[in-house]
Design a protein around this motif. Structure first.
Motif, PDB file in Angstrom:
ATOM      1  N   ILE A  51       0.738  -1.393   0.050  1.00 61.18           N
ATOM      2  CA  ILE A  51      -0.171   0.027  -0.069  1.00 61.18           C
ATOM      3  C   ILE A  51       1.253   1.119   0.200  1.00 61.18           C
ATOM      4  CG2 ILE A  51      -1.938   0.814   1.875  1.00 61.18           C
ATOM      5  CD1 ILE A  51      -2.499  -1.143   2.240  1.00 61.18           C
ATOM      6  N   LEU A  52       1.706   1.297   0.714  1.00 64.46           N
ATOM      7  CA  LEU A  52       3.257   2.382   0.339  1.00 64.46           C
ATOM      8  C   LEU A  52       3.827   2.955  -0.350  1.00 64.46           C
ATOM      9  CD1 LEU A  52       3.963   3.993   2.864  1.00 64.46           C
ATOM     10  CD2 LEU A  52       5.550   2.785   3.427  1.00 64.46           C
ATOM     11  N   LYS A  53       4.165   1.591  -1.165  1.00 68.52           N
ATOM     12  CA  LYS A  53       4.613   1.546  -2.529  1.00 68.52           C
ATOM     13  C   LYS A  53       3.518   2.253  -3.014  1.00 68.52           C
ATOM     14  CE  LYS A  53       7.667  -1.490  -1.664  1.00 68.52           C
ATOM     15  NZ  LYS A  53       8.706  -3.411  -2.507  1.00 68.52           N
ATOM     16  N   ASN A  54       1.970   1.990  -3.205  1.00 65.70           N
ATOM     17  CA  ASN A  54       1.152   2.778  -4.360  1.00 65.70           C
ATOM     18  C   ASN A  54       0.336   4.010  -3.665  1.00 65.70           C
ATOM     19  OD1 ASN A  54       0.983   0.151  -6.792  1.00 65.70           O
ATOM     20  ND2 ASN A  54       1.374  -1.033  -4.569  1.00 65.70           N
ATOM     21  N   GLN A  84       1.033   6.127   1.968  1.00 67.91           N
ATOM     22  CA  GLN A  84      -0.016   6.943   2.809  1.00 67.91           C
ATOM     23  C   GLN A  84       1.043   6.696   4.157  1.00 67.91           C
ATOM     24  OE1 GLN A  84      -4.086   4.671   3.650  1.00 67.91           O
ATOM     25  NE2 GLN A  84      -3.220   4.800   1.358  1.00 67.91           N
ATOM     26  N   ASN A  85       0.982   8.117   5.044  1.00 68.15           N
ATOM     27  CA  ASN A  85       1.654   7.923   6.109  1.00 68.15           C
ATOM     28  C   ASN A  85       1.040   7.047   7.163  1.00 68.15           C
ATOM     29  OD1 ASN A  85       2.931  10.356   5.474  1.00 68.15           O
ATOM     30  ND2 ASN A  85       1.703  11.918   5.644  1.00 68.15           N
ATOM     31  N   LYS A  86      -0.126   6.150   7.142  1.00 69.98           N
ATOM     32  CA  LYS A  86      -0.694   5.770   8.166  1.00 69.98           C
ATOM     33  C   LYS A  86      -0.225   4.268   7.934  1.00 69.98           C
ATOM     34  CE  LYS A  86      -5.107   2.812   8.654  1.00 69.98           C
ATOM     35  NZ  LYS A  86      -6.695   2.791   7.672  1.00 69.98           N
ATOM     36  N   GLU A  87       0.331   3.811   6.685  1.00 65.35           N
ATOM     37  CA  GLU A  87       0.957   2.869   6.603  1.00 65.35           C
ATOM     38  C   GLU A  87       2.568   2.756   7.188  1.00 65.35           C
ATOM     39  OE1 GLU A  87      -1.015   0.327   5.585  1.00 65.35           O
ATOM     40  OE2 GLU A  87      -2.443   1.669   5.628  1.00 65.35           O
ATOM     41  N   LEU A  88       3.024   3.808   6.751  1.00 63.84           N
ATOM     42  CA  LEU A  88       4.321   3.783   7.359  1.00 63.84           C
ATOM     43  C   LEU A  88       4.309   4.056   8.826  1.00 63.84           C
ATOM     44  CD1 LEU A  88       7.344   4.614   6.923  1.00 63.84           C
ATOM     45  CD2 LEU A  88       7.262   7.490   7.271  1.00 63.84           C
ATOM     46  N   SER A 125      15.841  -2.362   6.032  1.00 62.82           N
ATOM     47  CA  SER A 125      16.294  -2.090   4.856  1.00 62.82           C
ATOM     48  C   SER A 125      14.840  -0.950   3.894  1.00 62.82           C
ATOM     49  CB  SER A 125      16.115  -2.858   3.976  1.00 62.82           C
ATOM     50  OG  SER A 125      17.255  -3.300   4.080  1.00 62.82           O
ATOM     51  N   ASN A 126      13.480  -1.085   4.186  1.00 65.82           N
ATOM     52  CA  ASN A 126      11.863  -1.226   3.107  1.00 65.82           C
ATOM     53  C   ASN A 126      12.182  -0.219   3.671  1.00 65.82           C
ATOM     54  OD1 ASN A 126      12.639  -2.880   2.130  1.00 65.82           O
ATOM     55  ND2 ASN A 126      10.792  -4.311   2.967  1.00 65.82           N
ATOM     56  N   ILE A 127      11.668   0.525   5.281  1.00 64.02           N
ATOM     57  CA  ILE A 127      11.828   1.284   5.905  1.00 64.02           C
ATOM     58  C   ILE A 127      12.512   2.630   5.464  1.00 64.02           C
ATOM     59  CG2 ILE A 127      11.511   3.103   7.877  1.00 64.02           C
ATOM     60  CD1 ILE A 127      10.370   0.119   9.224  1.00 64.02           C
ATOM     61  N   LYS A 128      14.105   2.534   5.845  1.00 60.81           N
ATOM     62  CA  LYS A 128      14.633   3.099   5.346  1.00 60.81           C
ATOM     63  C   LYS A 128      15.008   4.095   3.976  1.00 60.81           C
ATOM     64  CE  LYS A 128      17.977   1.692   8.585  1.00 60.81           C
ATOM     65  NZ  LYS A 128      19.185   1.353   8.544  1.00 60.81           N
ATOM     66  N   PHE A 129      14.367   2.781   3.053  1.00 56.70           N
ATOM     67  CA  PHE A 129      13.925   2.948   1.038  1.00 56.70           C
ATOM     68  C   PHE A 129      13.013   3.820   1.506  1.00 56.70           C
ATOM     69  CE2 PHE A 129      11.564   2.002  -2.790  1.00 56.70           C
ATOM     70  CZ  PHE A 129      12.845   2.555  -3.684  1.00 56.70           C
ATOM     71  N   GLU A 130      12.310   3.802   2.129  1.00 58.31           N
ATOM     72  CA  GLU A 130      10.477   4.047   1.436  1.00 58.31           C
ATOM     73  C   GLU A 130      10.926   6.607   2.213  1.00 58.31           C
ATOM     74  OE1 GLU A 130       8.260   3.798   0.407  1.00 58.31           O
ATOM     75  OE2 GLU A 130       8.638   1.131  -0.177  1.00 58.31           O
ATOM     76  N   LYS A 131      11.423   6.158   3.160  1.00 54.64           N
ATOM     77  CA  LYS A 131      11.799   7.077   3.954  1.00 54.64           C
ATOM     78  C   LYS A 131      12.321   8.268   2.758  1.00 54.64           C
ATOM     79  CE  LYS A 131      11.822   6.152   8.611  1.00 54.64           C
ATOM     80  NZ  LYS A 131      12.366   5.989  10.263  1.00 54.64           N
TER      81      LYS A 131
END
Length: 245
Positions: free
Chosen positions: A163-166, A169-173, A239-245
């Motif tokens: 969901i976050l990648k698409n 949304q801050n909610k998903e983070l 790794s994924n959280i750092k990538f999304e940030k």
């Protein structure tokens, strides 16, 4: 809440009873002061054994009173609860107290699926008077529940990441950060539980019966698998959280 259960040695019938009968299992869940005093007076143990297990900050450990052969085991068990928007995964202490060769106590702050499984007779070859086996069965089931919760966390993580990648949304983070925190709790608790189980297997804490040792060894194996799984999921999530940030 105070409940007493007993397995009849001759008939193998499991039932809830009212008296403090030798060989019985006493289960305390968020007990009142009166219930704590009632148990301690009837089976002759110190209140500290029960109160220690009711301390939310209590860490996994073993404590033995040499004078009267009373042993306290504390392990961390996984629990989940409904948050405002998401499921929250955390841990809490569970106390197991062997009172001489007479009684077995479990003490917890709230109901949990592990103890309920024994109350509902879902565990094979379980008898209240076989205290060593009872401990090992709890440890094995506890490790299994960690694995199940870790799989749930991983599934929720994958959904949140998709969901976050698409949609970004801050909610998903925030959900991912909450799940990451749960993995930290789980990893810390699992490592503490491992120390308790290894010490039990190595030392002369309780009498080890050959037919029961395998249960403890299986519990240690499951626990190690859970540690590895938690660490893998945690690394992937970081790794994924750092990538999304």
């Amino acid at each position: 809440m105070l409940k007493i259960y007993n397995t009849d040695i001759e008939t193998n019938e499991f039932q809830e009873i009212r008296e403090f009968k030798k060989g019985s299992w006493i289960n305390l869940v968020n007990p009142s002061e009166n219930e704590i005093k009632k148990v301690c007076e009837n089976i002759n143990i110190q209140e500290d054994f029960i109160r220690d297990a009711l301390d939310y900050e209590e860490k996994a450990r073993i404590d033995k009173e040499e004078d009267d052969n009373t042993i306290l085991f504390v392990v961390d068990v996984p629990i989940s609860e409904k948050g405002e928007e998401n499921e929250i995964y955390t841990t809490m202490p569970l106390g197991m107290i062997v009172v001489r060769d007479e009684f077995f106590l479990t003490v917890s702050l709230r109901k949990n699926k592990i103890i309920e499984s024994f109350e509902k007779r879902k565990i094979k070859n379980f008898q209240t008077y076989k205290k060593t086996r009872f401990i090992f069965q709890i440890l094995y089931l506890n490790s299994s529940y960690y694995l199940n919760y870790l799989k749930q966390i991983n599934k929720e993580t994958e959904i949140a990441e998709y969901i976050l990648k698409n949609s970004m949304q801050n909610k998903e983070l925030l959900k991912l950060l909450s799940l990451e925190k749960s993995l930290v709790y789980f990893t810390t608790s699992l490592k503490s539980n491992e120390i308790v189980m290894e010490k039990t297997l190595r030392g002369k804490i309780v009498k080890l019966y050959e037919e029961d040792e395998e249960i403890l060894e299986d519990a240690i194996t499951e626990n190690r698998q859970a540690i590895e799984m938690a660490q893998i999921y945690s690394n992937m999530m970081n790794s994924n959280i750092k990538f999304e940030k």
